[in-house]
Structures are given as structure tokens and as C-alpha cells.
Design an enzyme around this catalytic site. Structure first.
Site, PDB file in Angstrom:
ATOM      1  CB  SER A   1      -0.869   0.002   1.260  1.00 27.57           C
ATOM      2  OG  SER A   1      -1.450   1.267   1.445  1.00 27.57           O
TER       3      SER A   1
ATOM      4  CE1 TYR B   1      -3.841  -1.987   5.185  1.00 34.11           C
ATOM      5  CE2 TYR B   1      -2.994   0.181   4.570  1.00 34.11           C
ATOM      6  CZ  TYR B   1      -3.607  -1.010   4.222  1.00 34.11           C
ATOM      7  OH  TYR B   1      -3.970  -1.227   2.922  1.00 34.11           O
TER       8      TYR B   1
ATOM      9  CE  LYS C   1      -1.660  -3.918   2.938  1.00 36.42           C
ATOM     10  NZ  LYS C   1      -1.948  -5.312   2.505  1.00 36.42           N
TER      11      LYS C   1
HETATM   12  N1  LIG Z   1      -8.760  -0.677  -1.634  1.00 37.27           N
HETATM   13  C1  LIG Z   1      -7.610  -0.026  -1.777  1.00 37.27           C
HETATM   14  O1  LIG Z   1      -7.545   1.046  -2.417  1.00 37.27           O
HETATM   15  C2  LIG Z   1      -6.356  -0.563  -1.167  1.00 37.27           C
HETATM   16  C3  LIG Z   1      -5.237   0.280  -1.106  1.00 37.27           C
HETATM   17  C4  LIG Z   1      -4.043  -0.236  -0.611  1.00 37.27           C
HETATM   18  C5  LIG Z   1      -3.975  -1.558  -0.210  1.00 37.27           C
HETATM   19  N2  LIG Z   1      -5.092  -2.357  -0.254  1.00 37.27           N
HETATM   20  C6  LIG Z   1      -4.957  -3.757   0.177  1.00 37.27           C
HETATM   21  O2  LIG Z   1      -5.616  -4.608  -0.744  1.00 37.27           O
HETATM   22  C7  LIG Z   1      -6.163  -5.739  -0.052  1.00 37.27           C
HETATM   23  C8  LIG Z   1      -7.643  -5.893  -0.328  1.00 37.27           C
HETATM   24  O3  LIG Z   1      -8.318  -4.753   0.193  1.00 37.27           O
HETATM   25  P1  LIG Z   1      -9.847  -4.394  -0.162  1.00 37.27           P
HETATM   26  O4  LIG Z   1      -9.882  -2.924  -0.314  1.00 37.27           O
HETATM   27  O5  LIG Z   1     -10.356  -5.265  -1.243  1.00 37.27           O
HETATM   28  O6  LIG Z   1     -10.545  -4.752   1.244  1.00 37.27           O
HETATM   29  P2  LIG Z   1     -11.946  -5.463   1.594  1.00 37.27           P
HETATM   30  O7  LIG Z   1     -12.209  -5.168   3.016  1.00 37.27           O
HETATM   31  O8  LIG Z   1     -12.974  -5.122   0.574  1.00 37.27           O
HETATM   32  O9  LIG Z   1     -11.603  -7.018   1.417  1.00 37.27           O
HETATM   33  C9  LIG Z   1     -10.726  -7.687   2.267  1.00 37.27           C
HETATM   34  C10 LIG Z   1     -11.205  -9.117   2.432  1.00 37.27           C
HETATM   35  O10 LIG Z   1     -10.250  -9.803   3.275  1.00 37.27           O
HETATM   36  C11 LIG Z   1     -10.992 -10.694   4.090  1.00 37.27           C
HETATM   37  N3  LIG Z   1     -10.207 -11.047   5.280  1.00 37.27           N
HETATM   38  C12 LIG Z   1      -9.927 -10.259   6.358  1.00 37.27           C
HETATM   39  N4  LIG Z   1      -9.221 -10.940   7.266  1.00 37.27           N
HETATM   40  C13 LIG Z   1      -9.038 -12.197   6.758  1.00 37.27           C
HETATM   41  C14 LIG Z   1      -8.368 -13.350   7.233  1.00 37.27           C
HETATM   42  N5  LIG Z   1      -7.757 -13.350   8.419  1.00 37.27           N
HETATM   43  N6  LIG Z   1      -8.350 -14.458   6.457  1.00 37.27           N
HETATM   44  C15 LIG Z   1      -8.977 -14.474   5.243  1.00 37.27           C
HETATM   45  N7  LIG Z   1      -9.648 -13.394   4.755  1.00 37.27           N
HETATM   46  C16 LIG Z   1      -9.664 -12.271   5.504  1.00 37.27           C
HETATM   47  C17 LIG Z   1     -12.252  -9.935   4.440  1.00 37.27           C
HETATM   48  O11 LIG Z   1     -13.292 -10.810   4.874  1.00 37.27           O
HETATM   49  C18 LIG Z   1     -12.568  -9.213   3.124  1.00 37.27           C
HETATM   50  O12 LIG Z   1     -13.486  -9.952   2.347  1.00 37.27           O
HETATM   51  C19 LIG Z   1      -5.824  -5.522   1.437  1.00 37.27           C
HETATM   52  O13 LIG Z   1      -4.634  -6.199   1.748  1.00 37.27           O
HETATM   53  C20 LIG Z   1      -5.609  -4.035   1.518  1.00 37.27           C
HETATM   54  O14 LIG Z   1      -4.791  -3.679   2.593  1.00 37.27           O
HETATM   55  C21 LIG Z   1      -6.276  -1.881  -0.709  1.00 37.27           C
END
Ligand SMILES: NC(=O)c1ccc[n+]([C@@H]2O[C@H](COP(=O)([O-])OP(=O)(O)OC[C@H]3O[C@@H](n4cnc5c(N)ncnc54)[C@H](O)[C@@H]3O)[C@@H](O)[C@H]2O)c1
Length: 305
Positions: free
Chosen positions: A153, A166, A170
Site C-alpha cells: 500500500s 497498517y 504493508k
Molecule cells: N482498496 C484499496 O484502495 C487498497 C489500497 C491499498 C492496499 N489495499 C490492500 O488490498 C487488499 C484488499 O483490500 P480491499 O480494499 O479489497 O478490502 P476489503 O475489506 O474489501 O476485502 C478484504 C477481504 O479480506 C478478508 N479477510 C480479512 N481478514 C481475513 C483473514 N484473516 N483471512 C482471510 N480473509 C480475511 C475480508 O473478509 C474481506 O473480504 C488488502 O490487503 C488491503 O490492505 C487496498
């Protein structure tokens, strides 16, 4: 289903019940991969269990003619992670791609952060990636092929207000991925990081105040569907990316962003070594090269309350 760029490959995608992971699982399956859809069904900041998100993605993939199974274990659990990988082997006979994507948030100013806020975030993002990769690496080594993808991230790369837990997890993934790449290079295994920006419940949770309000935020997010990240992940998982190793690549809407690795920009040397006083005199020579820390980006600005 038509031949695709992941035909014959088996992918495990963690946190694939929602958001970015969901889009990756569906796109990889649409390109011929057999997919283990892992999701514990957590809330944004907790570890509740709900099987319906992973099951819905499996149903969607199967309806489109693809192959998928659900795995509901938590990546934060060592045995659970091994069960998720076993499910790939039991159902599809091998594993070619691991996407470490599962995540939660416990955003708070650091002086308010509890031990549990720190543990919970590190356990899912960092230990989750350790557990899943450790359960996978032996198979990659034996078959002399495999692809690791880890979600980092901008909060990790730059730091961010309200996300010390976080951001630390990351950025730790960057060191982890680079180390995996160095260790596994000779087994023809690739490890890369994706720095995503996508419209998910995670980004929707970021306060919109100070950023032009809710309407402006909604418009910004609408321009970044999770499918933009899925395109990059699918390409990186394929043989078309065989020369992409040890990189950090961002995906934001239709932008694909290559990051550099930090490297020294100037080295001061002095015969006989430094004293604090002589170093104080010499340091201004570096001052023009200082770069300010840019908080994780405007989109991730935290509005302290
Ligand atoms: N959305 C963004 O712009 C963004 C930016 C930077 C990084 N990220 C990273 O991308 C990844 C996905 O994020 P997202 O935005 O889709 O989030 P989200 O909350 O929509 O999805 C995350 C999923 O992970 C699952 N999860 C949580 N803990 C878990 C565990 N212990 N075991 C299995 N599953 C688990 C949740 O149930 C959820 O369905 C994350 O690692 C997040 O940190 C996202």
C-alpha cells in the site's frame, strides 16, 4: 470457457470474498485458472466469520463456466493457512499462484492504538502473508515455478496518519517479497508486490472531510474499480510476466505505476571517521537532497477526531 492466459494454472487468492480479491479471483478464473477463493468473511476491522462472501464468488465463477472452490480459514492462523493451500492440492492437484490479499483496518492515531489494534492488523497482513507463503513455498521449490503476489500500500511505502499499524505491516511485505525473490530466484519463482487503489469498503471507510466532501470522494472512487487491480494481478500471474521479478507495481483505475527501490542518493565519507561535531558541519551538504514524507496520498488522509 475459451483458452486464457492462465489456462491450466491453479491460483489461491486470500480475502477473495470482497473488493480487490473478489475481482482478482473472478478475472483469474475468466482467464482459465482454477481458483481457491479464500475468505474468512471478516468485518472491516474484526475477525468475524461468514462463509457467504467466498461462496458467492465461487458461485459467480462457476456460473460463468470457471472452476473454483471456497476456503474459509483465516490466513492469520498457521494451521488454517496450510489447510487453504491443501485445498488447492486436494481439489486441483497443484498450486501456481498465491495472492496475499486478505486485509483489515484498525485506523487510529498511534497514541490511541491498543495492543489488540496492533496485533490484529499485523496478524492478518504480515503473519497472514508469512503463513500462506510458508505453506506454499515448498511446492514452488519442488516444481521449480510459481508466482507470489502481495498487496502492499502507499500507506506502507510513504507512511500515513492514523495507520501506523497498517503501514508497518504493508512496508514489511516489501522486505518480505524482496527476500522471497532473492531466495527463490534459482527455483524460477517470482515475487512481486501490487500497490492497489480501488473502490472497496476499505477505501469507502476513509473520512471524506477535507477532501472535497462525500460527492468528490465518490467520484474519485468510482474511477478506480477493483477490476483495474485484477487486470494487473492476472497479467503478473501469467507467463507473459516471466521477466517481472521483485517489483512494486501500482494499479489505480487505468494507471499502472512502477515504483523504484530506495537506494542511497549521497554518501559522506571522512578519513578517520566522524565526530558528532564534524558530522553536524558536513550534514548540510545533504540537505538539498532531503525529501519530505508524503502521507500515503491525499486519498488516504486521515482526519483526526
Ligand atoms: N482498496 C484499496 O484502495 C487498497 C489500497 C491499498 C492496499 N489495499 C490492500 O488490498 C487488499 C484488499 O483490500 P480491499 O480494499 O479489497 O478490502 P476489503 O475489506 O474489501 O476485502 C478484504 C477481504 O479480506 C478478508 N479477510 C480479512 N481478514 C481475513 C483473514 N484473516 N483471512 C482471510 N480473509 C480475511 C475480508 O473478509 C474481506 O473480504 C488488502 O490487503 C488491503 O490492505 C487496498
Amino acid at each position: 470457457m475459451a483458452e486464457g492466459m492462465l489456462q491450466g494454472k491453479v491460483a489461491v487468492v486470500t480475502g477473495a470474498g470482497r473488493g480487490i480479491g473478489r475481482a482478482i479471483a473472478i478475472m483469474m478464473a475468466s482467464r482459465g485458472a482454477s481458483v481457491v477463493v479464500n475468505d474468512v468473511g471478516a468485518g472491516l476491522s474484526d475477525q468475524n466469520a461468514d462463509q457467504s462472501p467466498a461462496q458467492e464468488v465461487v458461485d459467480t465463477i462457476k456460473k460463468a463456466g470457471g472452476q473454483a472452490v471456497a476456503a474459509y480459514d483465516s490466513v492469520a492462523d498457521w494451521d488454517g493457512a496450510h489447510r487453504i493451500i491443501k485445498s488447492a492440492l486436494d481439489n486441483f492437484g497443484r498450486i501456481d499462484v498465491l495472492v496475499n490479499n486478505a486485509g483489515i483496518l484498525r485506523d487510529k492515531m498511534f497514541h490511541h492504538m491498543t495492543k489488540d489494534d496492533i496485533d490484529a492488523v499485523l496478524k492478518v497482513h504480515l503473519y497472514g502473508a508469512f503463513n500462506m507463503s510458508r505453506a506454499t513455498v515448498e511446492h514452488f521449490r519442488k516444481q521449480e515455478s510459481g508466482v507470489f503476489l502481495h498487496m502492499t500500500s502507499r500507506s506502507g511505502i510513504y507512511g500515513n496518519i492514523g495507520q501506523a499499524n497498517y503501514a508497518a505491516a504493508k512496508l514489511a511485505l516489501v522486505g518480505f517479497s524482496n527476500s522471497l525473490q532473492l531466495e527463490m530466484e534459482r527455483f524460477n519463482v517470482r515475487s512481486n508486490l501490487i500497490s492497489p487503489s480501488a473502490n472497496t469498503r476499505m477505501t469507502q471507510s476513509v473520512p471524506s472531510a477535507k477532501r472535497g466532501g462525500a460527492e468528490a470522494q465518490a467520484a474519485r472512487l468510482a474511477a478506480m474499480p477493483p477490476e483495474g487491480v485484477a487486470v494487473l494481478a492476472t497479467m503478473l500471474a501469467s507467463d507473459a510476466a516471466s521477466n517481472v521479478r521483485g517489483q512494486i507495481i501500482g494499479a489505480r483505475g487505468s494507471d499502472i505505476i512502477l515504483y523504484n527501490h530506495p537506494r542511497p542518493v549521497r554518501i559522506l565519507q571522512r578519513d578517520g571517521g566522524w565526530t558528532p561535531e564534524s558530522l553536524a558541519e558536513a550534514m548540510p551538504a545533504m540537505a538539498s537532497l532531503y525529501t519530505p514524507i508524503q502521507a500515503g496520498s491525499d486519498a488516504m488522509k486521515w482526519n483526526p477526531v
